[in-house]
Write a protein that holds these residues in place. Structure first.
Motif, PDB file in Angstrom:
ATOM      1  N   GLU A 255       0.834  -1.198   0.000  1.00 40.65           N
ATOM      2  CA  GLU A 255       0.000   0.000   0.000  1.00 40.65           C
ATOM      3  C   GLU A 255       0.873   1.254   0.000  1.00 40.65           C
ATOM      4  OE1 GLU A 255      -3.319   0.469  -0.218  1.00 40.65           O
ATOM      5  OE2 GLU A 255      -3.382  -1.679  -0.680  1.00 40.65           O
ATOM      6  N   PRO A 256       0.612   2.200  -0.916  1.00 49.16           N
ATOM      7  CA  PRO A 256       1.432   3.411  -0.970  1.00 49.16           C
ATOM      8  C   PRO A 256       1.174   4.324   0.223  1.00 49.16           C
ATOM      9  CG  PRO A 256      -0.405   3.604  -2.489  1.00 49.16           C
ATOM     10  CD  PRO A 256      -0.448   2.207  -1.947  1.00 49.16           C
ATOM     11  N   VAL A 257       2.225   5.001   0.672  1.00 46.17           N
ATOM     12  CA  VAL A 257       2.135   5.937   1.787  1.00 46.17           C
ATOM     13  C   VAL A 257       2.847   7.223   1.387  1.00 46.17           C
ATOM     14  CG1 VAL A 257       2.739   6.390   4.194  1.00 46.17           C
ATOM     15  CG2 VAL A 257       2.072   4.078   3.494  1.00 46.17           C
TER      16      VAL A 257
ATOM     17  N   TYR B 294      12.483  10.695  -1.214  1.00 44.56           N
ATOM     18  CA  TYR B 294      12.208   9.999  -2.463  1.00 44.56           C
ATOM     19  C   TYR B 294      10.855   9.308  -2.359  1.00 44.56           C
ATOM     20  CZ  TYR B 294      13.998   6.030   0.250  1.00 44.56           C
ATOM     21  OH  TYR B 294      14.219   5.078   1.221  1.00 44.56           O
ATOM     22  N   CYS B 295      10.306   8.929  -3.501  1.00 50.03           N
ATOM     23  CA  CYS B 295       9.024   8.235  -3.528  1.00 50.03           C
ATOM     24  C   CYS B 295       8.966   7.398  -4.806  1.00 50.03           C
ATOM     25  CB  CYS B 295       7.862   9.223  -3.489  1.00 50.03           C
ATOM     26  SG  CYS B 295       7.971  10.481  -4.782  1.00 50.03           S
ATOM     27  N   ASP B 296       7.927   6.593  -4.959  1.00 47.82           N
ATOM     28  CA  ASP B 296       7.915   5.695  -6.119  1.00 47.82           C
ATOM     29  C   ASP B 296       7.675   6.437  -7.431  1.00 47.82           C
ATOM     30  OD1 ASP B 296       5.143   6.067  -6.381  1.00 47.82           O
ATOM     31  OD2 ASP B 296       4.619   4.105  -5.627  1.00 47.82           O
ATOM     32  N   GLY B 297       7.087   7.630  -7.377  1.00 50.51           N
ATOM     33  CA  GLY B 297       6.896   8.417  -8.585  1.00 50.51           C
ATOM     34  C   GLY B 297       5.726   7.971  -9.438  1.00 50.51           C
ATOM     35  N   ARG B 298       5.054   6.910  -9.037  1.00 49.31           N
ATOM     36  CA  ARG B 298       3.898   6.423  -9.790  1.00 49.31           C
ATOM     37  C   ARG B 298       2.631   6.592  -8.958  1.00 49.31           C
ATOM     38  NH1 ARG B 298       4.047   0.489 -12.233  1.00 49.31           N
ATOM     39  NH2 ARG B 298       4.158  -0.124 -10.032  1.00 49.31           N
ATOM     40  N   ARG B 299       2.610   6.001  -7.797  1.00 50.20           N
ATOM     41  CA  ARG B 299       1.438   6.111  -6.932  1.00 50.20           C
ATOM     42  C   ARG B 299       1.551   7.294  -5.974  1.00 50.20           C
ATOM     43  NH1 ARG B 299       1.680   0.440  -4.183  1.00 50.20           N
ATOM     44  NH2 ARG B 299       3.777   1.260  -3.839  1.00 50.20           N
ATOM     45  N   VAL B 300       2.806   7.659  -5.645  1.00 49.01           N
ATOM     46  CA  VAL B 300       3.063   8.758  -4.718  1.00 49.01           C
ATOM     47  C   VAL B 300       4.062   9.708  -5.357  1.00 49.01           C
ATOM     48  CG1 VAL B 300       3.979   9.384  -2.452  1.00 49.01           C
ATOM     49  CG2 VAL B 300       2.636   7.289  -2.703  1.00 49.01           C
ATOM     50  N   GLN B 301       3.781  11.012  -5.286  1.00 53.85           N
ATOM     51  CA  GLN B 301       4.668  12.032  -5.828  1.00 53.85           C
ATOM     52  C   GLN B 301       5.328  12.789  -4.677  1.00 53.85           C
ATOM     53  OE1 GLN B 301       5.053  12.112  -9.167  1.00 53.85           O
ATOM     54  NE2 GLN B 301       3.497  10.508  -9.360  1.00 53.85           N
ATOM     55  N   CYS B 302       6.538  13.300  -4.930  1.00 52.70           N
ATOM     56  CA  CYS B 302       7.240  14.066  -3.899  1.00 52.70           C
ATOM     57  C   CYS B 302       8.224  15.009  -4.578  1.00 52.70           C
ATOM     58  CB  CYS B 302       7.969  13.147  -2.923  1.00 52.70           C
ATOM     59  SG  CYS B 302       9.275  12.149  -3.684  1.00 52.70           S
TER      60      CYS B 302
ATOM     61  N   THR C  47      17.124   5.696  16.249  1.00 52.25           N
ATOM     62  CA  THR C  47      17.750   6.495  15.198  1.00 52.25           C
ATOM     63  C   THR C  47      16.768   6.853  14.096  1.00 52.25           C
ATOM     64  OG1 THR C  47      19.746   5.164  15.567  1.00 52.25           O
ATOM     65  CG2 THR C  47      19.738   6.601  13.638  1.00 52.25           C
ATOM     66  N   ILE C  48      15.894   5.904  13.751  1.00 49.79           N
ATOM     67  CA  ILE C  48      15.045   6.037  12.571  1.00 49.79           C
ATOM     68  C   ILE C  48      13.876   5.080  12.731  1.00 49.79           C
ATOM     69  CG2 ILE C  48      16.152   4.227  11.166  1.00 49.79           C
ATOM     70  CD1 ILE C  48      16.185   6.335   8.838  1.00 49.79           C
ATOM     71  N   THR C  49      12.804   5.290  11.979  1.00 45.20           N
ATOM     72  CA  THR C  49      11.656   4.401  12.070  1.00 45.20           C
ATOM     73  C   THR C  49      11.495   3.598  10.777  1.00 45.20           C
ATOM     74  OG1 THR C  49       9.911   5.782  11.085  1.00 45.20           O
ATOM     75  CG2 THR C  49      10.533   6.264  13.369  1.00 45.20           C
ATOM     76  N   SER C  50      10.638   2.603  10.827  1.00 45.99           N
ATOM     77  CA  SER C  50      10.312   1.822   9.629  1.00 45.99           C
ATOM     78  C   SER C  50       9.042   2.320   8.970  1.00 45.99           C
ATOM     79  CB  SER C  50      10.150   0.342   9.983  1.00 45.99           C
ATOM     80  OG  SER C  50       9.008   0.156  10.816  1.00 45.99           O
ATOM     81  N   SER C  51       8.467   3.393   9.487  1.00 45.87           N
ATOM     82  CA  SER C  51       7.239   3.945   8.925  1.00 45.87           C
ATOM     83  C   SER C  51       7.575   4.767   7.690  1.00 45.87           C
ATOM     84  CB  SER C  51       6.529   4.830   9.958  1.00 45.87           C
ATOM     85  OG  SER C  51       5.487   5.564   9.353  1.00 45.87           O
ATOM     86  N   THR C  52       7.035   4.400   6.539  1.00 49.61           N
ATOM     87  CA  THR C  52       7.333   5.128   5.310  1.00 49.61           C
ATOM     88  C   THR C  52       6.607   6.474   5.259  1.00 49.61           C
ATOM     89  OG1 THR C  52       5.596   3.863   4.183  1.00 49.61           O
ATOM     90  CG2 THR C  52       7.869   3.078   3.964  1.00 49.61           C
ATOM     91  N   ALA C  53       5.727   6.745   6.228  1.00 48.30           N
ATOM     92  CA  ALA C  53       5.144   8.083   6.323  1.00 48.30           C
ATOM     93  C   ALA C  53       6.174   9.084   6.842  1.00 48.30           C
ATOM     94  CB  ALA C  53       3.924   8.067   7.239  1.00 48.30           C
TER      95      ALA C  53
END
Length: 412
Positions: free
Chosen positions: A132-134, A277-285, A231-237
């Protein structure tokens, strides 16, 4: 088996005692179809805890190299069951395999409990390009740093020995924290975020973005400055995709081994660029498009040109001068047949110690002379740990040998 799996890929299972690199020989491994339960392959591990690479069906290559049919998963998934005397049986679901690629699945077995339930289950998360895209929360590329009395204590970017990964959103107190060796973390994220079937220059561009993203979090103590203990999370949000125990694509691992001390920056800033960065297809950034980078790679663009398209023409690559957790400094010279000196003696001693756990690596005299016996030991180490089998030791090889040496020493 899915009839659309017209290509093939190779899968190896690497069985160890817990999270340590201690191999478990003669473990029984079964690979099965998750839809039918049919056993497709059976194998036993060798003295290094590894099965042969097992050839298995995979989807057609075109699904993973271009933005095509969104409804067709571009990789195969398999179930793997691993058992060994004295250990709990481990069932792993969702093991990924791409066409023409080599996947390595680590299976970490726990000791059996007398009279207890001795079965463990691990379900791997879907690949980020398929799940699922985030939409990530936007952040500034350059972070304000606290004053010298603040939490930031690093005078310059450093490659840490470990990254503490919070397996959830930052405010989810119930999510566990994982201590992961830095390079293993980068490999996990890269294999979670992109496909190994992509052009090598596109893979490099994405790995460099992942490295810079991570090192920005490390250098700015982003979460610790907010009172968190990771240090960092695994949440792609908020951060990058990380899946505990996930399948590693060997082709991506080789790129990480080569680039893991390198990050993206600009003149006038002291920190790695926060490379969104993002996938560029389902999510833009506003940063790198993953699918867009692959399209540019197909057109013959190199990694730096790809990065400059997305982050600006003034970005350049910088190498961290310090790598924590590696005993003794690397002299900088590639060690090969005919090399002599203290660096050779160090590598010989470390390989001899490692061979106590991995007997396929032949012991060699620690005489400081890089002869055929040392070359053979290095080549076998490279084979076991999925490095290019050059028989020579460059920085990536030195770091990996030292990393395994430290782990083996700690086990002892």
């Amino acid at each position: 088996m899915n009839p659309s799996y017209i290509d093939r890929g190779d899968l190896q299972i690497f069985v160890t005692a817990g999270e340590n690199p201690e191999p478990i020989p003669e473990a029984s491994v079964r690979v099965s179809d998750p839809e039918t339960g049919k056993i497709l392959e059976e194998a036993a591990t060798d003295a290094s805890g590894q099965t042969p690479f097992l050839e298995l069906p995979a989807p057609p290559m075109e699904l993973s190299v271009a933005e095509g049919e969104a409804g067709r998963r571009p990789y195969a998934v398999y179930n793997v069951t691993v058992s060994a005397p004295g250990y709990q049986t481990l069932h792993i679901g969702g093991v990924e395999l791409l066409p023409t690629g080599r996947s390595v699945q680590r299976a970490s077995l726990s000791p059996a409990r007398p009279g207890g339930f001795n079965v463990q289950n691990l379900l791997l998360a879907p690949h980020a390009l398929w799940g699922e895209p985030v939409q990530r929360e936007p952040e500034e590329e350059v972070k304000p740093l606290p004053d010298p009395e603040g939490l930031v204590v690093l005078p310059e970017p450093v490659i840490p020995e470990f990254v503490v990964v919070h397996a959830g959103r930052p405010d989810d107190a119930s999510a566990p924290n994982y201590w992961v060796r830095f390079k293993d973390y980068i490999k996990n994220v890269a294999c979670s975020e992109i496909y190994s079937t992509w052009k090598t220059e596109a893979i490099k561009a994405n790995v460099l973005a992942i490295l810079s993203f991570t090192l920005n979090r490390v250098y700015t103590e982003w979460y610790r400055g907010k009172g968190y203990d990771f240090t960092i999370t695994s949440s792609t949000a908020f951060d990058q995709s990380f899946s505990y125990g996930r399948t590693i694509f060997e082709e991506i691992g080789v790129v990480v081994d080569d680039l893991f001390t390198t990050y993206i920056t600009r003149e006038g800033i002291s920190q790695p660029l926060f490379t969104q960065y993002c996938d560029g297809r389902r999510v833009q950034c506003g940063g790198l498009s993953q699918w867009g980078s692959q399209a540019l790679g197909e057109q013959g663009w190199d990694a730096v040109s790809i990065l400059r398209k997305y982050y600006g023409s003034d970005v350049y690559l910088q190498s961290a001068e310090k790598v924590e957790g590696v005993p003794l400094s690397y002299g900088g010279e590639v060690l090969t047949l005919g090399s002599e000196g203290e660096d050779v003696r160090i590598i010989q001693g470390q390989l001899n110690r490692i061979s106590g756990k991995f007997p396929a690596i032949p012991k060699v005299p620690a005489d400081g002379i890089y002869g055929p016996a040392t070359q053979a030991a290095v080549t076998e180490f490279q084979k076991i740990f999925h490095l290019p089998q050059t028989g020579s030791v460059d920085f990536a090889g030195w770091y990996e040998i030292s990393n395994v040496f430290v782990a083996v020493t700690e086990m002892a």
